[in-house]
Write a protein that holds these residues in place. Structure first.
Motif, PDB file in Angstrom:
ATOM      1  N   CYS A 233       0.831  -1.204   0.000  1.00 46.92           N
ATOM      2  CA  CYS A 233       0.000   0.000   0.000  1.00 46.92           C
ATOM      3  C   CYS A 233       0.869   1.261   0.000  1.00 46.92           C
ATOM      4  O   CYS A 233       0.559   2.246  -0.663  1.00 46.92           O
ATOM      5  N   ARG A 234       1.972   1.207   0.750  1.00 43.98           N
ATOM      6  CA  ARG A 234       2.862   2.372   0.784  1.00 43.98           C
ATOM      7  C   ARG A 234       3.498   2.585  -0.571  1.00 43.98           C
ATOM      8  O   ARG A 234       3.603   3.713  -1.060  1.00 43.98           O
ATOM      9  N   GLY A 235       3.942   1.481  -1.188  1.00 43.14           N
ATOM     10  CA  GLY A 235       4.617   1.571  -2.483  1.00 43.14           C
ATOM     11  C   GLY A 235       3.713   2.160  -3.551  1.00 43.14           C
ATOM     12  O   GLY A 235       4.169   2.859  -4.457  1.00 43.14           O
ATOM     13  N   LYS A 236       2.406   1.887  -3.426  1.00 47.02           N
ATOM     14  CA  LYS A 236       1.466   2.409  -4.410  1.00 47.02           C
ATOM     15  C   LYS A 236       1.136   3.872  -4.153  1.00 47.02           C
ATOM     16  O   LYS A 236       0.432   4.501  -4.947  1.00 47.02           O
ATOM     17  N   GLY A 237       1.568   4.372  -2.993  1.00 45.19           N
ATOM     18  CA  GLY A 237       1.301   5.774  -2.677  1.00 45.19           C
ATOM     19  C   GLY A 237      -0.115   6.050  -2.221  1.00 45.19           C
ATOM     20  O   GLY A 237      -0.583   7.180  -2.273  1.00 45.19           O
ATOM     21  N   TRP A 238      -0.821   5.002  -1.757  1.00 40.48           N
ATOM     22  CA  TRP A 238      -2.209   5.196  -1.320  1.00 40.48           C
ATOM     23  C   TRP A 238      -2.288   5.776   0.087  1.00 40.48           C
ATOM     24  O   TRP A 238      -3.308   6.300   0.489  1.00 40.48           O
ATOM     25  N   VAL A 239      -1.230   5.575   0.858  1.00 32.97           N
ATOM     26  CA  VAL A 239      -1.330   5.895   2.287  1.00 32.97           C
ATOM     27  C   VAL A 239      -0.172   6.787   2.730  1.00 32.97           C
ATOM     28  O   VAL A 239       0.288   6.715   3.848  1.00 32.97           O
ATOM     29  N   THR A 240       0.281   7.668   1.824  1.00 26.94           N
ATOM     30  CA  THR A 240       1.407   8.533   2.142  1.00 26.94           C
ATOM     31  C   THR A 240       1.114   9.356   3.396  1.00 26.94           C
ATOM     32  O   THR A 240       0.061   9.973   3.495  1.00 26.94           O
ATOM     33  N   GLY A 241       2.036   9.312   4.337  1.00 24.99           N
ATOM     34  CA  GLY A 241       1.857  10.059   5.578  1.00 24.99           C
ATOM     35  C   GLY A 241       0.935   9.363   6.563  1.00 24.99           C
ATOM     36  O   GLY A 241       0.769   9.824   7.686  1.00 24.99           O
ATOM     37  N   LEU A 242       0.321   8.251   6.158  1.00 29.66           N
ATOM     38  CA  LEU A 242      -0.591   7.533   7.068  1.00 29.66           C
ATOM     39  C   LEU A 242       0.077   6.248   7.570  1.00 29.66           C
ATOM     40  O   LEU A 242       0.183   6.013   8.766  1.00 29.66           O
ATOM     41  N   MET A 243       0.509   5.388   6.632  1.00 28.77           N
ATOM     42  CA  MET A 243       1.338   4.258   7.017  1.00 28.77           C
ATOM     43  C   MET A 243       2.764   4.658   6.640  1.00 28.77           C
ATOM     44  O   MET A 243       3.041   4.926   5.473  1.00 28.77           O
ATOM     45  N   THR A 244       3.622   4.722   7.615  1.00 30.43           N
ATOM     46  CA  THR A 244       4.958   5.244   7.344  1.00 30.43           C
ATOM     47  C   THR A 244       6.031   4.221   7.718  1.00 30.43           C
ATOM     48  O   THR A 244       5.729   3.129   8.197  1.00 30.43           O
ATOM     49  N   THR A 245       7.276   4.611   7.483  1.00 27.62           N
ATOM     50  CA  THR A 245       8.412   3.783   7.877  1.00 27.62           C
ATOM     51  C   THR A 245       8.328   3.428   9.358  1.00 27.62           C
ATOM     52  O   THR A 245       8.732   2.346   9.755  1.00 27.62           O
ATOM     53  N   GLU A 246       7.785   4.361  10.152  1.00 24.46           N
ATOM     54  CA  GLU A 246       7.733   4.133  11.604  1.00 24.46           C
ATOM     55  C   GLU A 246       6.834   2.930  11.921  1.00 24.46           C
ATOM     56  O   GLU A 246       7.158   2.112  12.769  1.00 24.46           O
ATOM     57  N   HIS A 247       5.686   2.847  11.240  1.00 24.40           N
ATOM     58  CA  HIS A 247       4.787   1.717  11.491  1.00 24.40           C
ATOM     59  C   HIS A 247       5.429   0.411  11.046  1.00 24.40           C
ATOM     60  O   HIS A 247       5.363  -0.602  11.733  1.00 24.40           O
ATOM     61  N   THR A 248       6.037   0.448   9.849  1.00 16.83           N
ATOM     62  CA  THR A 248       6.692  -0.764   9.348  1.00 16.83           C
ATOM     63  C   THR A 248       7.805  -1.188  10.298  1.00 16.83           C
ATOM     64  O   THR A 248       7.991  -2.379  10.568  1.00 16.83           O
ATOM     65  N   HIS A 249       8.544  -0.205  10.787  1.00 16.47           N
ATOM     66  CA  HIS A 249       9.650  -0.491  11.712  1.00 16.47           C
ATOM     67  C   HIS A 249       9.131  -1.246  12.942  1.00 16.47           C
ATOM     68  O   HIS A 249       9.697  -2.252  13.355  1.00 16.47           O
ATOM     69  N   ASP A 250       8.032  -0.762  13.510  1.00 16.77           N
ATOM     70  CA  ASP A 250       7.507  -1.419  14.713  1.00 16.77           C
ATOM     71  C   ASP A 250       6.959  -2.809  14.401  1.00 16.77           C
ATOM     72  O   ASP A 250       7.104  -3.731  15.199  1.00 16.77           O
ATOM     73  N   LEU A 251       6.319  -2.943  13.237  1.00 18.86           N
ATOM     74  CA  LEU A 251       5.856  -4.279  12.849  1.00 18.86           C
ATOM     75  C   LEU A 251       7.046  -5.227  12.704  1.00 18.86           C
ATOM     76  O   LEU A 251       6.989  -6.397  13.104  1.00 18.86           O
ATOM     77  N   ALA A 252       8.141  -4.714  12.146  1.00 18.58           N
ATOM     78  CA  ALA A 252       9.322  -5.555  11.945  1.00 18.58           C
ATOM     79  C   ALA A 252       9.948  -5.937  13.284  1.00 18.58           C
ATOM     80  O   ALA A 252      10.462  -7.048  13.454  1.00 18.58           O
ATOM     81  N   LYS A 253       9.893  -5.016  14.260  1.00 18.04           N
ATOM     82  CA  LYS A 253      10.380  -5.354  15.598  1.00 18.04           C
ATOM     83  C   LYS A 253       9.544  -6.481  16.196  1.00 18.04           C
ATOM     84  O   LYS A 253      10.061  -7.414  16.803  1.00 18.04           O
ATOM     85  N   PHE A 254       8.232  -6.343  16.009  1.00 17.88           N
ATOM     86  CA  PHE A 254       7.285  -7.362  16.440  1.00 17.88           C
ATOM     87  C   PHE A 254       7.655  -8.710  15.802  1.00 17.88           C
ATOM     88  O   PHE A 254       7.724  -9.751  16.460  1.00 17.88           O
ATOM     89  N   LEU A 255       7.915  -8.646  14.486  1.00 20.42           N
ATOM     90  CA  LEU A 255       8.240  -9.860  13.727  1.00 20.42           C
ATOM     91  C   LEU A 255       9.506 -10.508  14.270  1.00 20.42           C
ATOM     92  O   LEU A 255       9.580 -11.727  14.426  1.00 20.42           O
ATOM     93  N   LYS A 256      10.494  -9.686  14.570  1.00 19.38           N
ATOM     94  CA  LYS A 256      11.751 -10.233  15.081  1.00 19.38           C
ATOM     95  C   LYS A 256      11.517 -10.888  16.443  1.00 19.38           C
ATOM     96  O   LYS A 256      11.992 -11.989  16.707  1.00 19.38           O
ATOM     97  N   GLY A 257      10.739 -10.205  17.289  1.00 19.74           N
ATOM     98  CA  GLY A 257      10.440 -10.772  18.599  1.00 19.74           C
ATOM     99  C   GLY A 257       9.784 -12.136  18.471  1.00 19.74           C
ATOM    100  O   GLY A 257      10.156 -13.087  19.173  1.00 19.74           O
TER     101      GLY A 257
END
Lengths: 400, 174
Positions: A233-257
């Motif tokens: 969704c981010r790559g398509k530019g549908w959610v610019t400023g709504l889903m950001t690197t920060e959200h992905t970062h936290d999801l990835a932390k979750f994933l690592k945990g």
């Protein structure tokens, strides 16, 4: 804190499949159906094992999406509001889980030896377990479990969608007790679901940690799928400023945990059985350490834990979409291998066979899963635009 | 123990404003100044221009060291120094050693992280003079120490006032 955000600016663009997207998804479903039908003509036992592997993979993703949504409500989480629609969308597959479960009931003794009356009559252990392991009670459990998941999905996701319309705060409050109730139901039902579907394949064997093991795989793969969808969704530019690197970062932390959590649970199960060395328990690992299965077991250790663990360690890794896509795809593939490792030794523990039918049916299930998920996303806002906590998510910021 | 320094502190009572002031100060070329706030202010690291800390690397190296040492310790104890046959398993049975190896990894990583944190923060800094008691409840300060690039008391004072500090204080030592 620190940034003020005007909430009425939140306008995600519409989710749209590429023009040939639907055709591709239907083609995938066609491949799956063709494999299923051809499989029934060639080798029924084998095709049922392939079906079970994929059914479990995708029902875990569907209920995993609801699980993620529920923890956000139960903990009053603010950071995840903008990505919540992604986890909610995965529950759109739950009706298929219900039907697919009913289909599975027809597998008979092709999958489960405890469904074969002659076998049970001559087996003291199976006879002892027959009060739980019998077709009638299994059918009741299947309908009850998936029915409960559907009920909670309808309520929790429905409230969230209703809030999109009227912006009423009451929905947020209502979702908390519902989510807590669901988490309790989920813990019990998903454990027994995995016991029914996977552990009872070898009904003589038992492991008390089995449900948690399956849950670890569920959450790991759910997070991997969510990251992929968010990045799409981010790559398509549908959610610019709504889903950001920060959200992905936290999801990835979750994933690592939860990558570590999976390894922790997998090792806990293995070490206790290895240490105690009781024949009735070690048979599980014995079947998975000969005839090519040892390589699969080792591949799980390396590619479901070691590689993702190291690959998700640096900060940049969790903030670089290309890198994350590779890791998430690896984890999803390994989740399939994990289920293959759980199911197929019951088909043949003499030697590991490549699950050709499994892959064919996987393509079909994937098409159906993406069809329902993208259908949901296209129908609703990509972000819960009127959630009262959305300002927290909009200014979400991962400190280094 | 960290060295005491003299310097100038500017005090604000709004976290939004100090965030802006800190960013301007960074852009004006100040390098060694610090922000003192009663609670974490989001975005302050970037505003003050603080680089990422080196603690993660310390944690990683300490963890790997702990992992190797923990495994080696058990190998030496159970297979070299005093071999004991447990259930007919090999003397050096890795699965049995994983829990202890894991714990020692965590122990090393945690202790060295905390140690590195103390070292990098210049702690312990016992009983520094108080700039303003309200900095622990509702006020925010930018602190410019005397080893700042191109430091002079008058210049810094003037700049802090220009940034809108509600109060500017000279400190003989902090």
């Amino acid at each position: 804190m620190g940034h003020s955000v005007t909430v009425d600016k939140v306008e995600p663009k519409k989710f749209e499949l590429p023009s040939n997207g639907k055709v591709i998804l239907f083609a995938m479903m066609g491949v799956g159906l063709a494999t299923l039908l051809a499989g029934f003509a060639i080798d029924q036992k084998r095709v049922w094992h392939a079906y079970l592997t994929n059914y479990f993979f995708f029902s875990s993703l569907a209920v995993g999406g609801l699980f993620f949504t529920a923890i956000q409500h139960a903990t009053n989480a603010g950071w995840s509001v903008n990505i919540r629609r992604v986890s909610e969308s995965m529950t759109a597959f739950l009706p298929v889980v219900f039907i697919g479960g009913l289909v599975l009931l027809a597998s008979g003794s092709q999958l489960y030896m405890w469904l074969d009356h002659d076998v049970v009559a001559n087996d003291a252990i199976l006879k002892g377990k027959s009060a739980y392991l019998n077709l009638g009670f299994w059918a009741v459990r299947m309908v009850l479990f998936v029915g409960l998941w559907l009920f909670f999905a309808k309520k929790i996701v429905g409230h969230s969608l209703a809030q999109d319309q009227d912006g009423d705060e009451k929905w947020t409050h209502k979702m908390v007790p519902l989510s807590i109730a669901f988490l309790l139901v989920f813990a019990l039902s998903y454990s027994l679901f995995s016991v029914d579907l996977l552990m009872s394949l070898d009904a003589h064997w038992f492991s008390t940690i089995f449900g948690v093991y399956c849950f670890a795989g569920l959450f790991q793969s759910t997070l991997a799928f969510m990251i992929l969808m968010t990045l799409y969704c981010r790559g398509k530019g549908w959610v610019t400023g709504l889903m950001t690197t920060e959200h992905t970062h936290d999801l990835a932390k979750f994933l690592k945990g939860f990558t570590v959590f999976w390894a922790y649970i997998a090792f806990s199960q293995f070490m206790l059985i290895w240490y105690a060395n009781l024949p009735e328990e070690t048979i599980f690992y014995l079947h998975r350490s000969h005839g090519g299965w040892m390589e699969v077991s080792m591949a799980l250790l390396v590619f479901k834990f070691v590689v993702p663990f190291v690959a998700l360690m640096p900060r940049w890794a969790k903030r670089t979409p290309k890198h994350l896509i590779m890791v998430c795809l690896l984890i999803l593939v390994m989740q399939f291998v994990d289920l293959y490792w759980l199911v197929y030794p019951n088909y043949s523990h003499e030697h590991a066979t490549f699950p050709l039918m499994g892959v064919g049916i996987f393509i079909g299930f994937l098409g159906l899963f993406l069809f329902t998920v993208t259908g949901f996303l296209a129908k609703h806002n990509l972000v819960p635009v009127r959630d009262p906590r959305i300002h927290e998510s909009l200014s979400h910021h991962v400190t280094y | 123990m960290a060295k005491r320094q003299s310097g100038v502190a500017g005090i604000w009572s709004d976290d939004e404003k100090i965030l802006e002031a800190a960013a301007k100060m960074r852009d004006a070329g100040y390098k060694k100044f610090d922000a003192i706030t009663p609670f974490p202010v989001h975005g302050m690291e970037e505003a003050v221009g603080i680089k990422r800390s080196g603690i993660p690397y310390v944690t990683f190296v300490a963890g790997v060291t702990g992992c190797c040492l923990g495994l080696y310790m058990q190998y030496w104890m159970s297979a070299v120094s005093w071999p004991i046959n447990v259930g007919g398993k090999p003397m050096f049975s890795i699965p049995a050693f994983i829990p202890v190896t894991f714990e020692i990894t965590i122990l090393f990583a945690a202790l060295f992280s905390v140690g590195a944190m103390f070292f990098l923060n210049g702690l312990p800094k016992v009983d520094p003079p108080i700039i303003d008691p309200d900095l622990t409840s509702h006020k925010f300060a930018l602190w410019v120490p005397d080893d700042e690039v191109g430091y002079s008391v008058e210049k810094v004072e003037a700049f802090l006032k220009e940034l809108g500090a509600e109060e500017v204080k000279r400190m003989a030592e902090y």
